[in-house]
Design an enzyme around this catalytic site. Structure first.
Site, PDB file in Angstrom:
ATOM      1  CG  LEU A  33    -107.209  30.579 -62.826  1.00 22.26           C
ATOM      2  CD1 LEU A  33    -107.888  31.807 -63.420  1.00 22.26           C
ATOM      3  CD2 LEU A  33    -108.250  29.531 -62.456  1.00 22.26           C
ATOM      4  CG  HIS A  37    -108.911  26.714 -64.472  1.00 23.34           C
ATOM      5  ND1 HIS A  37    -107.619  26.460 -64.085  1.00 23.34           N
ATOM      6  CD2 HIS A  37    -109.703  26.062 -63.582  1.00 23.34           C
ATOM      7  CE1 HIS A  37    -107.625  25.705 -62.995  1.00 23.34           C
ATOM      8  NE2 HIS A  37    -108.874  25.435 -62.677  1.00 23.34           N
ATOM      9  CE  LYS A 150    -107.704  16.728 -64.067  1.00 22.31           C
ATOM     10  NZ  LYS A 150    -108.164  17.256 -62.816  1.00 22.31           N
ATOM     11  CG  MET A 185    -103.391  21.412 -68.868  1.00 19.31           C
ATOM     12  SD  MET A 185    -103.574  23.080 -69.513  1.00 19.31           S
ATOM     13  CE  MET A 185    -102.420  22.973 -70.887  1.00 19.31           C
ATOM     14  CB  SER A 187    -104.606  23.609 -59.661  1.00 23.71           C
ATOM     15  OG  SER A 187    -105.579  24.293 -60.431  1.00 23.71           O
ATOM     16  NE  ARG A 188    -105.620  18.365 -55.183  1.00 19.93           N
ATOM     17  CZ  ARG A 188    -106.941  18.577 -55.187  1.00 19.93           C
ATOM     18  NH1 ARG A 188    -107.637  18.422 -56.280  1.00 19.93           N
ATOM     19  NH2 ARG A 188    -107.552  18.960 -54.079  1.00 19.93           N
TER      20      ARG A 188
HETATM   21  P1  AMP Z   1    -110.720  23.524 -60.208  1.00 15.65           P
HETATM   22  O1  AMP Z   1    -110.076  24.860 -60.128  1.00 15.65           O
HETATM   23  O2  AMP Z   1    -109.758  22.387 -60.265  1.00 15.65           O
HETATM   24  O3  AMP Z   1    -111.822  23.353 -59.190  1.00 15.65           O
HETATM   25  O4  AMP Z   1    -111.449  23.480 -61.611  1.00 15.65           O
HETATM   26  C1  AMP Z   1    -112.372  24.475 -61.980  1.00 15.65           C
HETATM   27  C2  AMP Z   1    -113.073  24.049 -63.257  1.00 15.65           C
HETATM   28  O5  AMP Z   1    -112.105  23.869 -64.298  1.00 15.65           O
HETATM   29  C3  AMP Z   1    -113.806  22.714 -63.110  1.00 15.65           C
HETATM   30  O6  AMP Z   1    -115.028  22.774 -63.836  1.00 15.65           O
HETATM   31  C4  AMP Z   1    -112.832  21.747 -63.744  1.00 15.65           C
HETATM   32  O7  AMP Z   1    -113.447  20.583 -64.245  1.00 15.65           O
HETATM   33  C5  AMP Z   1    -112.262  22.596 -64.870  1.00 15.65           C
HETATM   34  N1  AMP Z   1    -110.983  22.037 -65.306  1.00 15.65           N
HETATM   35  C6  AMP Z   1    -109.902  21.757 -64.518  1.00 15.65           C
HETATM   36  N2  AMP Z   1    -108.922  21.203 -65.261  1.00 15.65           N
HETATM   37  C7  AMP Z   1    -109.390  21.112 -66.533  1.00 15.65           C
HETATM   38  C8  AMP Z   1    -108.850  20.607 -67.751  1.00 15.65           C
HETATM   39  N3  AMP Z   1    -107.629  20.087 -67.831  1.00 15.65           N
HETATM   40  N4  AMP Z   1    -109.609  20.687 -68.861  1.00 15.65           N
HETATM   41  C9  AMP Z   1    -110.876  21.218 -68.807  1.00 15.65           C
HETATM   42  N5  AMP Z   1    -111.437  21.716 -67.682  1.00 15.65           N
HETATM   43  C10 AMP Z   1    -110.711  21.654 -66.563  1.00 15.65           C
END
Ligand code: AMP
Length: 286
Positions: A33, A37, A150, A185, A187-188
């Site tokens: 996170l 997130h 994002k 931002m 995770s990658r």
């Molecule tokens: P993920 O863990 O990458 O699957 O992301 C989980 C949630 O967080 C998804 O709804 C993403 O769109 C959101 N998210 C990831 N990165 C960002 C960011 N930089 N800004 C806003 N929301 C994000």
């Protein structure tokens, strides 16, 4: 903060909250996170949710062969500390066997918005996303769910699924949270080291360049997408997958001058595949 590891346990938590008349807000994640997130849980509270749940599940069905499922960054302890700090009430942490028991054969396919862009480059990706989110919704039984802009195409896919399958869940889109230098931002971003971290800025730089052109009066969506494309092509460590101008609601390509357009970009930088986007509209960018 309660930790729940099976669909039944998660449903039990949600049903108890519903009986108390609480408004459940939910935002799923794949963990590792960051502030992007965390912003989702703040948004859910702002929108009146008084029982807020997160999930952490690295979903194998949304990764293609040869993608980064195995090496996707995982850090449960740190994630739980961050969620506790963010005031989240419950975290759903299912295992792969809880989510996809032997014989699991049902998938959710969202036509239309799943096509093109990441849907074309990552075949089966949005089928995996829609399926896991449907399952997570059926476990967490939220009134409201938040997703980040994002992942703009993903948000459109979830909105379409929730509408078409009558989930009765309000879907919120949350603005992109960026690092101070503009990088969205993700995770990658953990995969980016040294010169790759610097090179990764070409995505946001391209989008901001298009934004400046738009503010200066450029309304041709192809010229705006070209501005993004040339910024990525100018970065030797980056390889462009796509830079496209789309309608923010339908994701249909826009080709004639418009006062409202979303520019979406995907590129590989070193070992990372990165995506970013910006919505431009008359009266200011979103
Ligand atoms: P993920 O863990 O990458 O699957 O992301 C989980 C949630 O967080 C998804 O709804 C993403 O769109 C959101 N998210 C990831 N990165 C960002 C960011 N930089 N800004 C806003 N929301 C994000």
């Amino acid at each position: 903060m309660e930790l729940l590891r099976t669909p039944g346990a998660m449903q039990g938590w949600a049903d108890a909250r519903r009986r108390e008349g609480r408004r459940i807000g939910f935002a799923p994640t794949m963990g590792c996170l960051h502030a992007g997130h965390v912003s989702l849980y703040g948004l859910l509270r702002e929108r009146g949710c008084d029982a807020v749940a997160a999930s952490i599940f690295v979903n194998p069905t949304q990764f293609g062969p040869g993608e980064d499922f195995e090496k996707y960054p995982r850090d449960e302890e740190r994630d739980l500390a961050m969620l506790g700090e963010a005031g989240v009430d419950a975290v759903y942490l299912p295992g792969v066997a809880d989510m996809y028991p032997e014989g699991s054969r049902t998938f959710v396919e969202v036509d239309g918005v799943s096509r093109g862009l990441c849907g074309e480059i990552r075949p089966g990706h949005f089928r995996g996303v829609a399926t896991v989110v449907a399952k997570l919704f059926n476990a967490a039984r939220p009134h409201v769910a938040a997703f980040g802009e994002k992942d703009f195409q993903q948000l459109a896919v979830i909105r379409a699924m929730a509408r078409d399958l009558d989930f009765g869940i309000e879907i919120l889109g949350a603005p992109i949270v960026r690092e101070s230098d503009g990088l969205a931002m993700s995770s990658r971003n953990k995969y980016l080291e040294g010169p790759d971290r610097v090179a990764a800025l070409c995505l946001s730089r391209g989008l901001f360049r298009a934004e400046r052109l738009f503010r200066a009066g450029e309304r041709d969506p192809l010229a705006l997408a070209d501005a993004v494309r040339s910024e990525i092509r100018g970065e030797p460590r980056a390889s462009l997958e796509y830079a496209e101008a789309r309608d923010p609601e339908t994701l249909i390509p826009v080709t004639s001058p418009t006062g409202r357009v979303t520019l979406l970009v995907a590129a590989r930088v070193g070992p990372a595949r990165l995506i970013d986007n910006i919505t431009l509209q008359e009266g200011g960018a979103q």
